[in-house]
Design an enzyme around this catalytic site. Sequence first.
Site, PDB file in Angstrom:
ATOM      1  CG  ASP A   1      -2.062  -1.071   1.142  1.00  0.00           C
ATOM      2  OD1 ASP A   1      -1.880  -2.204   0.516  1.00  0.00           O
ATOM      3  OD2 ASP A   1      -3.109  -0.980   1.801  1.00  0.00           O
TER       4      ASP A   1
ATOM      5  CE  LYS B   1      -5.280   2.120   2.329  1.00  0.00           C
ATOM      6  NZ  LYS B   1      -4.213   1.235   2.832  1.00  0.00           N
TER       7      LYS B   1
ATOM      8  CE  LYS C   1      -6.906  -1.250   2.670  1.00  0.00           C
ATOM      9  NZ  LYS C   1      -5.549  -1.853   2.889  1.00  0.00           N
TER      10      LYS C   1
END
Lengths: 302, 491
Positions: A139, A202, A238
């Site tokens: 991430d 995300k 996400k």
Amino acid sequence: MAQLQIPDFRKSTIVDQVGIEERVSRFNTRSIKKESKVKGLKLVLSMIDLTTLEGKDTEGKVKQMCYKAAHPHDALSGLPTVAAVCVYPTMVGTAKQALAGTGVKVASVSTAFPSGQSTRQVKLLDTKFAVEHGADEIDMVISRGEFLKGNYAFVFDEIAAIKEACGTARLKVIFETGELSTLDNVRRASELAMHAGADFIKTSTGKISPAATMPVTLVMLEAIRDFYYATGKMVGMKPAGGISTAKSGLQYLVMLHETLGADWLTNKWFRFGASSLANDVLMQLVKEKTGVYQSKEYFSAD
Amino acid sequence: MKKKNTSVKPLNFTSGWEYAPAPESADHIHLEKQYELFIDGKFVKPGKGKYFDTINPATEKKIASVAEADEQDVAKAVSAARKAYDKVWGRMPAPERAKYIFRIARMIQERSREFAVIETMDGGKPIRESRDIDIPLAANHFFYYAGWADKLNYAFPNQQPAPLGVAGQIIPWNFPLLMAAWKIAPALATGNTVVLKPAETTPLTALKLAELIRDSGLPDGVVNIVTGAGRTGAAIVGHPGIDKIAFTGSTDVGKLIQKSIAGTDKKLTLELGGKAAHIIFEDAPINQAVEGIVNGIFFNQGHVCCAGSRLFVQESVADMVIQKLKDRMETLIVGDPMDKNTDIGAINSKEQLQTILKYIEIGKNEGGEIYQSSCALPGKGYFCKPTLFLNSSQSHRIVQEEIFGPVLTIQTFRTIEEVIEKANNIPYGLSAGVWTDKGSKIFNLTSRLRAGVIWANTYNKFDPASPFGGYKESGFGREGGLHGLMPYLKF
């Protein structure tokens, strides 16, 4: 020489904020009951990236969270595991070991998370460190300063470089939408990241408020849809931070279902970055099974 | 991202996660087996003793019998209204009038759930709409006009506004309670009394409103509600004791009314049909525009006089818009109107369903390329799939005539001049919609489109403070806002 097909991100698709908010409020009128609720809650549980990202994290805490990830609530049978745990690079090894054989993935934040205020070199080392210790997913955060400056090529190259460093690990690109200020910027960042090779996009680090919101997530889901139709490539989504109730989990799921359809209704393509969401989902699932709510003390707080 | 990759498999909306039924409960509502006429503050039997059935279009089952008013019944209602105007309402100090109207507004809010359920049972619209749109807007209309009641001298300074007397009001079946509110609230606020006729397929919420008005203590005869079909309406229009006619409905009936009151001094407002142009430019926020198209044509099964039923898409984005529209249509849930998840409910009546199906046939015969969503329709009740006609032409009947159903015609255009000409090339002029990110383009179009209401980057938005009404064969006079007071006043 063949020309690279990179679009001009200054001309990204326009977003109307009022329309987005209206659409979101319409999703939220959906009434999810009975078997569809149970199915939805189990899906939400299976999509959670159980997260701990604190300076005071210990190996013990990470290990305990890993057990919770693989055994969300053994008192109730038929539950899925969560999708992944999400930790700092230094904890990847511990988590990997704790989760061996469970099918739960290990995600690591990287690239000088959460601010991203470091050099390309450091960010690459950060990423490689996590991958070498077994991270299945990375991430990363984008350089918001460069993005807001309009230096899209910088951000594009940054994402592409990290993607390369990931090897086979799947890359989630965090925009920190709370710092991007407009939905048009969110859309632009989405297009940019997907073209640069993101496997997931995300919303947030969870360190800045507002974190994930439904309007921001809808803009990103629409970007994923348009990217899919343009290229045939699926990209995951996400939302992270601020989603703590089963009800809002289901609302996000409705939005996903009605924007991208059935193919995205799996933890391969959708994740919730959350820590307290899991227990609220579990509480609702127990309630659906037994007809009564149990107090928080019946659910392990890991 | 403008180019579409044609080899890509379309998104899959047909499997995955089905929503379990979530029906709104009807246990809490009370309905009589038989409804009488509301005249002079009381429910009275019709003189001839005739009744008709009102049915639930989603189940085809009878809900109640409703009285049919003839000329004599209408005459009784008009004389009750006249008496109430002369003796009580016309003389009442305006702040007192306002109190009554506020009370009606509050009572509608208190009973909103009951009204929503009955509206959905009687008319077929999804409970989501009657709960979130129809009933709250109806209450808001009363609130809004209650506020004007004692401020008419400020609304029209130095013009000495005065009421007209008795207003005869005839309303349609697409928004039964909301249209009653649009008619009654401004009439009462300006000091007029009312004889109102709801549509014969949807009389129940108006009759529940009559109960509410009785319970509110509004003086007898100020509001009279008489039920029946066209003949009852004709009796109201033809009655010499009526000072003003307000009609919302079809253009054909509107023309008849205008003919029949020619030569009398009755004042008239007409809100009639429409065939709105909904224009999408290439620089629009496309994803939100698609949502606007859906709201424009599929809201209330397309039974909306201002429905955006003629879609004009700039050719450079046409393929993309149509693809997105098709995807979105797959996610529309068609079925039981009482289910909280239903997006498109039942067509209001068998006759209307036949009209819509007739137009779909006409469209096919004209060579329009038809597209319908893959949803299944319930076995019983009157339902119609959301329908598109691609490649429509300006000379197609489905483009020229009002269908009043979930049927959208799609035309493409290249230049602004072309789209303005096509948009205005229609006998109607009620509403229009424009989608573009460019403000100057919006103002250019809003000043050149001949339509009473034009929405920019949204569609089907209503507010009591905003005037509503048409040009050309869409009628004249405005309802809502300050303008909505004028048709009920002399100066």
